[in-house]
Design a protein around this motif. Structure first.
Motif, short mmCIF file in Angstrom:
data_model
loop_
_atom_site.label_atom_id
_atom_site.label_comp_id
_atom_site.label_asym_id
_atom_site.label_seq_id
_atom_site.Cartn_x
_atom_site.Cartn_y
_atom_site.Cartn_z
N GLY A 93 0.84 -1.20 0.00
CA GLY A 93 0.00 0.00 0.00
C GLY A 93 0.87 1.24 0.00
N ASP A 94 0.51 2.22 -0.80
CA ASP A 94 1.34 3.43 -0.92
C ASP A 94 1.37 4.26 0.36
OD1 ASP A 94 -1.28 4.33 -1.11
OD2 ASP A 94 -0.86 5.76 -2.72
N LYS A 95 0.45 4.02 1.27
CA LYS A 95 0.43 4.77 2.54
C LYS A 95 0.88 3.91 3.72
CE LYS A 95 -3.43 7.42 0.77
NZ LYS A 95 -3.94 6.50 -0.24
N ASP A 96 1.41 2.73 3.44
CA ASP A 96 1.93 1.84 4.49
C ASP A 96 3.09 2.55 5.18
OD1 ASP A 96 3.31 -0.11 5.97
OD2 ASP A 96 2.73 -1.70 4.58
N ILE A 97 3.06 2.61 6.50
CA ILE A 97 4.09 3.32 7.25
C ILE A 97 5.46 2.70 7.02
CG2 ILE A 97 3.76 2.02 9.39
CD1 ILE A 97 4.22 5.66 9.69
N GLY A 98 5.52 1.39 6.85
CA GLY A 98 6.79 0.73 6.58
C GLY A 98 7.32 1.06 5.19
N ARG A 105 10.57 3.13 0.27
CA ARG A 105 9.93 3.39 -1.02
C ARG A 105 10.99 3.48 -2.13
NH1 ARG A 105 5.37 5.71 -3.52
NH2 ARG A 105 4.26 6.01 -1.59
N GLU A 106 12.03 4.24 -1.89
CA GLU A 106 13.08 4.41 -2.88
C GLU A 106 13.79 3.09 -3.15
OE1 GLU A 106 12.71 6.49 -0.22
OE2 GLU A 106 11.75 8.06 -1.40
N TYR A 107 14.04 2.32 -2.11
CA TYR A 107 14.71 1.03 -2.24
C TYR A 107 13.91 0.08 -3.13
CZ TYR A 107 16.92 -3.37 -0.85
OH TYR A 107 17.56 -4.58 -0.86
N ILE A 108 12.59 0.08 -2.92
CA ILE A 108 11.73 -0.84 -3.67
C ILE A 108 11.46 -0.36 -5.09
CG2 ILE A 108 9.38 -1.79 -3.77
CD1 ILE A 108 9.55 -1.99 -0.69
N THR A 109 11.21 0.92 -5.26
CA THR A 109 10.82 1.42 -6.59
C THR A 109 12.00 1.63 -7.52
OG1 THR A 109 10.80 3.69 -5.75
CG2 THR A 109 8.70 2.49 -5.77
N VAL A 122 6.69 -5.32 -8.83
CA VAL A 122 6.23 -4.51 -7.70
C VAL A 122 4.89 -3.89 -8.08
CG1 VAL A 122 6.69 -2.51 -6.24
CG2 VAL A 122 8.57 -4.00 -6.93
N VAL A 123 3.90 -4.05 -7.19
CA VAL A 123 2.58 -3.46 -7.37
C VAL A 123 2.31 -2.56 -6.17
CG1 VAL A 123 0.12 -3.91 -7.60
CG2 VAL A 123 1.76 -5.47 -8.65
N ILE A 124 2.08 -1.29 -6.43
CA ILE A 124 1.78 -0.33 -5.37
C ILE A 124 0.33 0.09 -5.51
CG2 ILE A 124 2.39 1.88 -4.34
CD1 ILE A 124 5.19 1.50 -5.67
N LEU A 125 -0.48 -0.28 -4.52
CA LEU A 125 -1.90 0.03 -4.53
C LEU A 125 -2.20 1.18 -3.57
CD1 LEU A 125 -3.37 -3.59 -4.40
CD2 LEU A 125 -3.06 -2.15 -6.41
N ILE A 131 -3.16 -4.02 3.33
CA ILE A 131 -3.67 -3.83 1.97
C ILE A 131 -4.57 -4.99 1.53
CG2 ILE A 131 -1.67 -4.87 0.80
CD1 ILE A 131 -3.50 -1.69 -0.34
N GLN A 132 -4.29 -6.20 1.99
CA GLN A 132 -5.11 -7.35 1.61
C GLN A 132 -6.52 -7.25 2.17
OE1 GLN A 132 -2.66 -7.38 3.76
NE2 GLN A 132 -3.29 -8.50 5.58
N GLN A 133 -6.71 -6.45 3.21
CA GLN A 133 -8.05 -6.26 3.76
C GLN A 133 -8.70 -5.00 3.18
OE1 GLN A 133 -6.83 -6.29 7.83
NE2 GLN A 133 -7.23 -8.48 8.05
#
Length: 153
Positions: A93-98, A105-109, A122-125, A131-133
């Protein structure tokens, strides 16, 4: 009347729930709060399961993850730089605190994450940590599209 139900545990000497010695009040509250609705009855059942498990062990499992963090670093040191070669889909999730903290974010994207997992998608929702809920249908669609893409023998 509800306050009396919270404090049926004789070990609890206060009206403040957060400092109560046990969680025996949790199931009783849920029973009183649940209207006769099938979905809410299932939710009450699940909360009862979690309350029972918490009453058995508290936060021990969650704390053990942090207690073993140094040991995990030691054990995984020999695998530093190893690539994950299987296909992987990472949904966040794009607003996930982690995801938002410590440069994650930079590391993953950017390509850093992909260096270690070459077959990564990578899918950012739009969503938060669970996010699954929050986006159950979208996560299910992404999972199914990933599973159908894989050549399963």
């Amino acid at each position: 009347m509800l306050k009396k139900k919270w404090h049926m545990d004789a070990r609890c000497r206060t009206r403040d729930r957060s400092s109560c010695c046990s969680t025996s009040w949790v199931p009783r509250i849920m029973v009183f709060m649940a209207p006769p609705n099938h979905f809410l009855r299932q939710l009450v059942f699940l909360l009862q399961v979690y309350a029972d498990k918490y009453q058995e062990s508290g936060f021990t499992g969650a704390f053990n993850f942090y207690r073993a963090m140094d040991l995990n670093w030691e054990l995984l040191a020999a695998r530093e730089g190893t690539k994950v070669t299987i296909a992987m889909k990472f949904i966040v999730g794009d607003k996930d605190i982690g995801f938002e903290s410590n440069g994650t974010r930079e590391y993953i994207t950017r390509d850093v994450f992909k260096r270690y997992i070459p077959n990564l998608e990578v899918v950012i929702l739009d969503g938060h940590h669970f996010i699954q809920q929050e986006r159950a249908q979208e996560v299910s669609n992404e999972t199914l599209s990933f599973a159908s893409f894989q050549d399963i023998e």
